[in-house]
Design an enzyme around this catalytic site. Structure first.
Site, mmCIF file in Angstrom:
data_model
loop_
_atom_site.group_PDB
_atom_site.id
_atom_site.type_symbol
_atom_site.label_atom_id
_atom_site.label_comp_id
_atom_site.label_asym_id
_atom_site.label_seq_id
_atom_site.Cartn_x
_atom_site.Cartn_y
_atom_site.Cartn_z
ATOM 1 N N GLN A 187 40.361 -66.506 -34.185
ATOM 2 C CA GLN A 187 39.765 -67.782 -33.799
ATOM 3 C C GLN A 187 39.287 -68.610 -34.989
ATOM 4 O OE1 GLN A 187 39.599 -69.630 -31.178
ATOM 5 N NE2 GLN A 187 40.575 -68.190 -29.781
ATOM 6 N N SER A 207 46.767 -65.279 -35.898
ATOM 7 C CA SER A 207 47.805 -65.717 -34.966
ATOM 8 C C SER A 207 48.101 -67.187 -35.184
ATOM 9 C CB SER A 207 47.350 -65.483 -33.518
ATOM 10 O OG SER A 207 48.401 -65.733 -32.618
ATOM 11 N N HIS A 209 49.559 -69.532 -33.402
ATOM 12 C CA HIS A 209 49.429 -70.539 -32.353
ATOM 13 C C HIS A 209 47.994 -71.036 -32.191
ATOM 14 C CE1 HIS A 209 47.610 -68.408 -28.799
ATOM 15 N NE2 HIS A 209 48.008 -67.341 -29.469
ATOM 16 N N CYS A 336 43.281 -64.740 -22.293
ATOM 17 C CA CYS A 336 43.720 -63.365 -22.062
ATOM 18 C C CYS A 336 43.019 -62.755 -20.856
ATOM 19 C CB CYS A 336 43.467 -62.521 -23.303
ATOM 20 S SG CYS A 336 44.501 -62.990 -24.706
#
Length: 399
Positions: A187, A207, A209, A336
């Site tokens: 994040q 990550s 994306h 998630c």
């Protein structure tokens, strides 16, 4: 046929912590390399361009994390990176399982992986509880260390509240006690600078994306790769630690996104700070009975998100009306966790937030495509839909 969403849609999108739209530059780069087909492992002239894409992605990602390129290992994203780090650290100890320290507010890919080792092999686990702002106390962590503590795994920024964790202090404790330290940085990367070298963590999960890159690609920073266990055995890619032919299309997108983040992170951070300040000011001026979950101070939390509750309203009802009536998208939890049967947020529960507040909670997160008028439109829509829901419930809305 699917059509690329318009810029107008992006401006009604307030779920950047779940995923970010790919930037035009990233899309352009991906499209430009689609004709490239050569296997990067081949010793041919055609393969040179393929190798160059991988090298560029590794360098750009290293620059973003302030580490060396040879410490970057590509994965399919944050969940794989978290699994790889934790499993590679704990698997050598399964015959003599020891102790693990993590928190009660981690991403499911961390909690589920550690929980697996706890149940399957008998590792003992300390789940540190946060304070009411969502922060972990380093002194509490240090007090939890046992002679057989084999891993500390702590996220740098929480996905639901944006709360930043004191990973510098935790890294210092881990170094002093010679305990491997893994950071889920998914994040934070692309929202706030993070220097993995100076912090001196052992592993960091990333990550693409989350910072305007494609889905299905990320990386794991490994401080000392020579002491690390392979994830996938085979052809020897990624220094023999993760075999398999590389995903050139996704890697080209990661390279572009990381390059942009390096160049524009300061501007993005300042823009998000202005938007968060405006959002807080407008909410304070409104009639809405708002409760904030976690810290809102930009020194303590990411500048791009706020977790709030409008007391007396269900979060899912408010989110649904915002989308149906205004095209505005917010979240009622992490993306998630929404894949599972809906339960109360484990993050807010760990923070001792009352159940009725958790049921009212929504997460608002924004990014580089958000503009000032979008923030104003959001607050206006919140007032309209809150008023409607209060009226449906027979409650007095605007005193």
């Amino acid at each position: 046929m699917f059509q690329q969403p318009s810029g107008q849609l992006y401006r009604k999108y307030f779920d950047y912590n779940a995923t970010t739209p790919m930037s035009e530059e990233t899309v352009s780069v991906i499209q430009s390399i689609l004709p490239l087909f050569a296997n990067p492992s081949s010793n041919t002239l055609l393969a040179k361009n393929s190798k160059h894409i991988i090298a560029t992605a590794r360098q750009n990602m290293a620059d973003l994390l302030s580490v060396q390129p040879e410490q970057i290992f590509f994965t399919s994203g944050g969940s794989e990176s978290n699994n790889w780090a934790i499993k590679s650290i704990l698997l050598p100890h399964i015959k003599q399982p020891g102790h693990v320290i993590t928190t009660a507010i981690e991403h499911p890919s961390v909690l589920a992986t550690i929980g697996y080792f706890q149940k399957q092999y008998g590792f003992s686990v300390t789940y540190l509880a946060p304070d009411h702002t969502g922060s972990i106390c380093p002194k509490q962590l240090e007090a939890a260390i046992c002679p057989d503590t084999q891993l500390i795994s702590i996220m740098s920024a929480n996905n639901e509240t944006g709360r930043l964790q004191p990973i510098e202090s935790i890294a210092h404790i881990a170094r002093k006690r010679n305990i491997p330290f893994h950071v889920d940085a998914v994040q934070q990367v692309g929202k706030k600078p993070i220097n993995c070298h100076l912090i001196d963590m052992d592993f960091a999960s990333v990550s693409a994306h989350k910072f305007y890159g494609p889905k299905g690609i990320g990386c794991l920073y490994i401080k000392e790769p020579k002491h690390f266990s392979p994830l996938i055995h085979g052809g020897g890619q990624e220094q023999g630690l993760r075999s398999g032919t590389e995903n050139l299309i996704a890697l080209s997108g990661l390279a572009a996104a990381a390059k942009q983040a390096c160049a524009h992170l300061t501007d993005w951070h300042e823009q998000a700070l202005q938007h968060k300040t405006l959002l807080l000011d407008l909410l304070e001026q409104s009639w809405l009975p708002v409760t904030f979950n976690g810290a809102t101070d930009p020194q303590l939390a990411l500048t791009n998100c706020i977790n709030l509750a409008i007391e007396g309203l269900r979060g899912e009802a408010l989110a649904l009306r915002l989308e149906l009536n205004h095209g505005i998208q917010v979240s009622i939890g992490s993306a998630c966790s929404n894949n599972k049967q809906k339960q109360l947020s484990h993050v807010l529960s760990a923070m001792q937030v009352p159940e009725h507040i958790i049921q009212s909670a929504i997460r608002i997160s924004f990014g580089q495509f958000t503009q000032e008028e979008d923030i104003r439109a959001l607050v206006s829509a919140l007032e309209i839909e809150a008023d409607a829901l209060f009226n449906i419930g027979g409650q007095v809305a605007n005193g």
